[in-house]
Design a protein around this motif. Structure first.
Motif, PDB file in Angstrom:
ATOM      1  N   PRO A 265       0.818  -1.219   0.000  1.00  0.00           N
ATOM      2  CA  PRO A 265       0.000   0.000   0.000  1.00  0.00           C
ATOM      3  C   PRO A 265       0.846   1.259   0.000  1.00  0.00           C
ATOM      4  O   PRO A 265       1.887   1.324   0.656  1.00  0.00           O
ATOM      5  CB  PRO A 265      -0.789  -0.124   1.318  1.00  0.00           C
ATOM      6  CG  PRO A 265      -0.850  -1.592   1.595  1.00  0.00           C
ATOM      7  CD  PRO A 265       0.465  -2.136   1.106  1.00  0.00           C
ATOM      8  N   TRP A 266       0.392   2.247  -0.737  1.00  0.00           N
ATOM      9  CA  TRP A 266       1.139   3.496  -0.841  1.00  0.00           C
ATOM     10  C   TRP A 266       1.342   4.141   0.527  1.00  0.00           C
ATOM     11  O   TRP A 266       2.412   4.686   0.827  1.00  0.00           O
ATOM     12  CB  TRP A 266       0.416   4.471  -1.769  1.00  0.00           C
ATOM     13  CG  TRP A 266       1.152   5.771  -1.911  1.00  0.00           C
ATOM     14  CD1 TRP A 266       0.800   6.994  -1.452  1.00  0.00           C
ATOM     15  CD2 TRP A 266       2.430   5.944  -2.554  1.00  0.00           C
ATOM     16  NE1 TRP A 266       1.760   7.934  -1.762  1.00  0.00           N
ATOM     17  CE2 TRP A 266       2.763   7.313  -2.442  1.00  0.00           C
ATOM     18  CE3 TRP A 266       3.314   5.080  -3.209  1.00  0.00           C
ATOM     19  CZ2 TRP A 266       3.948   7.836  -2.957  1.00  0.00           C
ATOM     20  CZ3 TRP A 266       4.489   5.606  -3.719  1.00  0.00           C
ATOM     21  CH2 TRP A 266       4.791   6.970  -3.589  1.00  0.00           C
ATOM     22  N   GLU A 267       0.323   4.046   1.387  1.00  0.00           N
ATOM     23  CA  GLU A 267       0.430   4.623   2.724  1.00  0.00           C
ATOM     24  C   GLU A 267       1.561   3.969   3.524  1.00  0.00           C
ATOM     25  O   GLU A 267       2.205   4.614   4.357  1.00  0.00           O
ATOM     26  CB  GLU A 267      -0.893   4.482   3.475  1.00  0.00           C
ATOM     27  CG  GLU A 267      -2.052   5.272   2.895  1.00  0.00           C
ATOM     28  CD  GLU A 267      -2.624   4.645   1.627  1.00  0.00           C
ATOM     29  OE1 GLU A 267      -3.360   5.345   0.905  1.00  0.00           O
ATOM     30  OE2 GLU A 267      -2.328   3.444   1.348  1.00  0.00           O
ATOM     31  N   THR A 268       1.811   2.690   3.254  1.00  0.00           N
ATOM     32  CA  THR A 268       2.898   1.988   3.936  1.00  0.00           C
ATOM     33  C   THR A 268       4.248   2.510   3.466  1.00  0.00           C
ATOM     34  O   THR A 268       5.149   2.751   4.275  1.00  0.00           O
ATOM     35  CB  THR A 268       2.801   0.473   3.684  1.00  0.00           C
ATOM     36  OG1 THR A 268       1.558  -0.011   4.212  1.00  0.00           O
ATOM     37  CG2 THR A 268       3.947  -0.273   4.344  1.00  0.00           C
ATOM     38  N   HIS A 269       4.398   2.687   2.157  1.00  0.00           N
ATOM     39  CA  HIS A 269       5.640   3.267   1.637  1.00  0.00           C
ATOM     40  C   HIS A 269       5.911   4.621   2.294  1.00  0.00           C
ATOM     41  O   HIS A 269       7.049   4.910   2.709  1.00  0.00           O
ATOM     42  CB  HIS A 269       5.550   3.458   0.118  1.00  0.00           C
ATOM     43  CG  HIS A 269       5.594   2.198  -0.675  1.00  0.00           C
ATOM     44  ND1 HIS A 269       6.567   1.242  -0.506  1.00  0.00           N
ATOM     45  CD2 HIS A 269       4.782   1.724  -1.664  1.00  0.00           C
ATOM     46  CE1 HIS A 269       6.368   0.242  -1.352  1.00  0.00           C
ATOM     47  NE2 HIS A 269       5.291   0.512  -2.064  1.00  0.00           N
ATOM     48  N   GLN A 270       4.882   5.438   2.385  1.00  0.00           N
ATOM     49  CA  GLN A 270       5.039   6.764   2.981  1.00  0.00           C
ATOM     50  C   GLN A 270       5.479   6.672   4.438  1.00  0.00           C
ATOM     51  O   GLN A 270       6.348   7.427   4.885  1.00  0.00           O
ATOM     52  CB  GLN A 270       3.724   7.546   2.887  1.00  0.00           C
ATOM     53  CG  GLN A 270       3.380   8.020   1.479  1.00  0.00           C
ATOM     54  CD  GLN A 270       2.099   8.824   1.456  1.00  0.00           C
ATOM     55  OE1 GLN A 270       1.073   8.382   1.967  1.00  0.00           O
ATOM     56  NE2 GLN A 270       2.156  10.012   0.881  1.00  0.00           N
ATOM     57  N   GLN A 271       4.887   5.727   5.171  1.00  0.00           N
ATOM     58  CA  GLN A 271       5.202   5.619   6.589  1.00  0.00           C
ATOM     59  C   GLN A 271       6.619   5.092   6.827  1.00  0.00           C
ATOM     60  O   GLN A 271       7.274   5.481   7.796  1.00  0.00           O
ATOM     61  CB  GLN A 271       4.180   4.722   7.294  1.00  0.00           C
ATOM     62  CG  GLN A 271       4.248   4.747   8.806  1.00  0.00           C
ATOM     63  CD  GLN A 271       3.869   6.096   9.405  1.00  0.00           C
ATOM     64  OE1 GLN A 271       3.527   7.046   8.690  1.00  0.00           O
ATOM     65  NE2 GLN A 271       3.932   6.192  10.723  1.00  0.00           N
TER      66      GLN A 271
ATOM     67  N   PHE B 242       2.285   1.342  11.433  1.00  0.00           N
ATOM     68  CA  PHE B 242       1.452   2.468  11.856  1.00  0.00           C
ATOM     69  C   PHE B 242       1.269   2.546  13.370  1.00  0.00           C
ATOM     70  O   PHE B 242       0.982   3.621  13.907  1.00  0.00           O
ATOM     71  CB  PHE B 242       0.080   2.387  11.168  1.00  0.00           C
ATOM     72  CG  PHE B 242       0.166   2.427   9.670  1.00  0.00           C
ATOM     73  CD1 PHE B 242       0.416   3.612   9.007  1.00  0.00           C
ATOM     74  CD2 PHE B 242       0.035   1.262   8.924  1.00  0.00           C
ATOM     75  CE1 PHE B 242       0.510   3.651   7.623  1.00  0.00           C
ATOM     76  CE2 PHE B 242       0.120   1.285   7.535  1.00  0.00           C
ATOM     77  CZ  PHE B 242       0.370   2.484   6.885  1.00  0.00           C
TER      78      PHE B 242
ATOM     79  N   ASN C 169       8.621   8.125   6.358  1.00  0.00           N
ATOM     80  CA  ASN C 169       8.399   9.013   7.504  1.00  0.00           C
ATOM     81  C   ASN C 169       9.217   8.576   8.715  1.00  0.00           C
ATOM     82  O   ASN C 169       9.796   9.402   9.428  1.00  0.00           O
ATOM     83  CB  ASN C 169       6.921   9.050   7.885  1.00  0.00           C
ATOM     84  CG  ASN C 169       6.078   9.829   6.898  1.00  0.00           C
ATOM     85  OD1 ASN C 169       6.598  10.639   6.137  1.00  0.00           O
ATOM     86  ND2 ASN C 169       4.781   9.581   6.893  1.00  0.00           N
TER      87      ASN C 169
ATOM     88  N   ASP D 180       0.176  -5.344   8.434  1.00  0.00           N
ATOM     89  CA  ASP D 180       0.831  -4.039   8.472  1.00  0.00           C
ATOM     90  C   ASP D 180       1.940  -4.002   9.516  1.00  0.00           C
ATOM     91  O   ASP D 180       2.681  -3.022   9.592  1.00  0.00           O
ATOM     92  CB  ASP D 180      -0.187  -2.941   8.793  1.00  0.00           C
ATOM     93  CG  ASP D 180      -1.182  -2.725   7.671  1.00  0.00           C
ATOM     94  OD1 ASP D 180      -0.848  -3.020   6.508  1.00  0.00           O
ATOM     95  OD2 ASP D 180      -2.314  -2.285   7.960  1.00  0.00           O
TER      96      ASP D 180
END
Length: 324
Positions: free
Chosen positions: A100-106, A275, A109, A271
């Motif tokens: 997931p793109w949100e995982t790449h971002q995190q 997160f 981060n 995940d």
């Protein structure tokens, strides 16, 4: 070591926890930071028993306000910060497009911006004091890419460049040191905490080192700061192999991983701790697989040296043919 105030991020497990336990007998002042407050409090008790004074400050390095508060409270506690250890990190495994793109971002981060945020928060205190040591647990991933861990690789490559830039900026501050650590694979719970979108059980690839090698490198860096260290030794050989034949090494690594995925046990996608923190496997060691015997390590080292020499010879012969 005595009475030095040392901040460690990602201290709740793995290399961060091992570092705290390694430094505690030196009667240091430890500031332990991570998301898992319960694990930090348990570690604090262990460190106090070993002789350290301890301050626990639950911190998510992705939270800019929390990182600023970490630095401010650490400074106010003893009136200075002598050492800051950037260590908090996460891993996500899977093909780039299926993660997931949100995982790449995190991942970015945490691994990249988290280190940058800690650096940005502590440098003003170092300059106020005129001295300080910034230690960064980067991993050999800063030189050698990890297929099926693209965001992790992006973060580690970026960290290497970022801290080289910072070293240039600080060249006029002789008592402020930046030390980058490049260990190879470590037997930590990190692989169990990882986000996993491969559908297969993840295991560390040999040779696997005890996280104590990072802890010992941190201690050595406090006593004698140098620009780069390669805890465990194997990482230097991986770096050499990639420098001599980058395409070959990447293809070989990818082939090995695909072969492993074909035979590995199935597992549900997760995940992990990307997160939110987790409440399992908060030890120093992951024990995902037995660590290598001394003889096996020697054989692997000899094999990697032979591979490096062979790759160098191939490169030199190819260069001569082009000149001819």
């Amino acid at each position: 070591m005595e009475n030095k105030t040392i901040v460690i991020t990602g201290a709740s497990s793995g290399a961060g926890k091992a570092t705290a336990l390694e430094l505690a007998p030196g009667k240091v002042n430890l500031v332990l930071a991570a998301r898992n407050e319960t694990a930090l409090l348990e570690l604090a008790d262990e460190c106090r028993e070993l002789g350290a004074d301890v301050l626990v400050l639950p911190t998510d390095v992705c939270d800019r306000t929390a990182v600023l508060e970490l630095a401010q409270k650490a400074f106010e506690w003893k009136g200075r910060i002598d050492v800051w250890v950037n260590n908090a990190g996460v891993l996500a495994a899977g093909t780039f497009e299926e993660t997931p793109w949100e995982t790449h971002q995190q991942v970015i981060n945490t691994n990249l911006l988290g280190y940058m945020s800690g650096t940005h928060a502590v440098l003003p205190f170092f300059k106020l004091q005129g001295a300080g040591i910034l230690i960064n647990n980067i991993s050999i991933g800063g030189y050698v890419p990890v297929p099926y861990g693209s965001a992790y690789t992006a973060s580690k490559y970026a960290l290497r460049g970022f801290f080289e830039s910072i070293k240039g900026e600080l060249s006029s501050w002789p008592e402020i040191h930046v030390v980058d650590l490049y260990p190879a694979f470590l037997d930590t719970p990190g692989i169990q905490h990882a986000a996993n979108y491969t559908g297969k059980v993840l295991r560390n690839a040999p040779p696997v080192s005890d996280p104590k090698v990072v802890a010992e490198a941190v201690k050595a860096s406090i006593l004698r700061p140098v620009s780069n260290r390669y805890p465990g030794g194997a990482s230097k050989l991986f770096k050499l192999g990639h420098a001599l034949a980058p395409e070959l090494m990447v293809k070989f690594t990818s082939l090995l991983m695909r072969g492993y995925f074909k035979s590995a046990d199935a597992i549900a996608k997760t995940d992990g701790n990307i997160f939110n923190t987790v409440d399992y496997s908060m030890s120093t060691n992951g024990n995902a697989r037995p660590r290598l015997s001394k003889r096996t390590r020697q054989r692997l080292t000899a094999g990697l040296v032979l591979l490096g020499v062979s790759l160098l010879a191939i490169k030199m012969l190819t260069g001569k043919k082009k000149l001819a």
